[in-house]
Design an enzyme around this catalytic site. Structure first.
Site, short mmCIF file in Angstrom:
data_model
loop_
_atom_site.label_atom_id
_atom_site.label_comp_id
_atom_site.label_asym_id
_atom_site.label_seq_id
_atom_site.Cartn_x
_atom_site.Cartn_y
_atom_site.Cartn_z
N GLY A 67 0.83 -1.19 0.00
CA GLY A 67 0.00 0.00 0.00
C GLY A 67 0.87 1.25 0.00
N CYS A 68 0.28 2.37 -0.37
CA CYS A 68 1.06 3.62 -0.45
C CYS A 68 1.47 4.10 0.94
CB CYS A 68 0.26 4.68 -1.19
SG CYS A 68 -1.42 4.96 -0.59
#
Length: 306
Positions: free
Chosen positions: A115-116
């Protein structure tokens, strides 16, 4: 011979960004479905089976279905969804996370793109855990702001229409989908407190981890923390550790349109603030996916990313 790559979910934000980075490459043959067939399960299954590597840019349930479709075949998967990030038999696709991770990605059949927000958080926390500076049972807080493209097509449409707030905090119930991977790959015994927010800009991201130094092992200095990060990322193609100290304003958009991430250590004798800056669409999503794909293909990780 060109490798056959299928992006399942190509018309989404991440899928479009990945396709743009791949479509001019001579070492890749993109398998593409007509618009009328993109949601046809049989057409998707044929494309998945025909691919050497399939990149999943899908909702979690659809990503799990795709994994089931190819389970008995040879197709390798790179999943950009949340579905498999802490699943057994999947390799976590943060190549710089720890020694040997890039090699694990290169040899894996199933890779889960990070995920970012976790890319920034784990990028700051994991080296300090491995260096013995940050206790496993520490109560860690992670505060972050992302560009609105991180919310996908629906949120982008709100900002394009001018109906979205200029900025907002969300996920305050501490059930955010990124928490499991932050804890697992940050080597934390306790789930962190995570407060994400969205700013009035399209892309870019800042992730912050504030620390009381007396809570850490042997009360390190900011210089000790900086040294551990610098040693961990020495020679990295994509992760840079800025000089120690307060740089003034830290721009959330500074790494836009790159696959880079810059880390900062700021603070004084008693407190430190760790900061990561990255492009939520780059190192936080499509850029990382292309980097991982390159590793799986056995080519320079920077191919198509410079």
């Amino acid at each position: 011979m060109a490798q056959k790559i299928f992006i399942d979910g190509e018309v989404g934000t991440t899928g479009l960004q990945i396709a743009a980075r791949l479509e001019t490459r001579g070492d890749i043959d993109l398998i593409r479905l007509d618009e009328s067939r993109r949601k046809d399960r049989n057409a998707r299954a044929e494309a998945l089976d025909a691919a050497d590597i399939a990149i999943l840019c899908l909702p979690d349930d659809a990503a799990r279905e795709a994994a089931q479709i190819v389970a008995g075949g040879d197709t390798r998967l790179l999943d950009a969804s949340t579905a498999h990030r802490v699943a057994p038999d999947w390799v976590y696709g943060f190549a710089e996370m720890t020694a040997g991770q890039a090699q694990a990605i290169a040899g894996a059949r199933f890779v889960a793109n990070p995920g970012c927000y976790p890319t920034g958080a784990i990028g700051l926390i994991r080296p300090l855990r491995e260096a013995g500076l940050l206790p496993a049972d520490l109560g860690v807080s992670i505060n972050a702001v992302s560009g609105y493209t991180g919310g996908g097509k629906a949120l982008i449409a709100e900002y394009d229409a001018g109906t979205a707030p200029k900025g907002f905090v969300y996920g305050t119930g501490q059930a955010h989908k990124h928490l499991p991977e932050m804890a697992q790959y940050g080597l934390l015994d306790r789930a962190p407190i995570f407060v994400p927010s969205v700013g009035n800009f399209a892309q870019g991201m800042i992730v912050q981890v504030p620390l009381h130094l007396a809570d850490l092992a042997d009360t390190p200095t900011p210089g000790d923390l900086h040294g551990a990060l610098a040693a961990h990322y020495a020679g990295s193609q994509f992760v840079t550790v800025a000089p120690l100290g307060d740089p003034g304003r830290i721009d959330a958009e500074a790494m836009n349109d790159t696959n880079g991430m810059t880390l900062y250590v700021c603070g004084d004798a008693t407190r430190a603030v760790l900061v990561a800056v990255l492009d939520n669409l780059g190192k936080g999503a499509s850029g990382a996916a292309v980097q991982n794909l390159n590793l799986m293909l056995g080519v320079d990780p920077a191919t198509g990313l410079t």
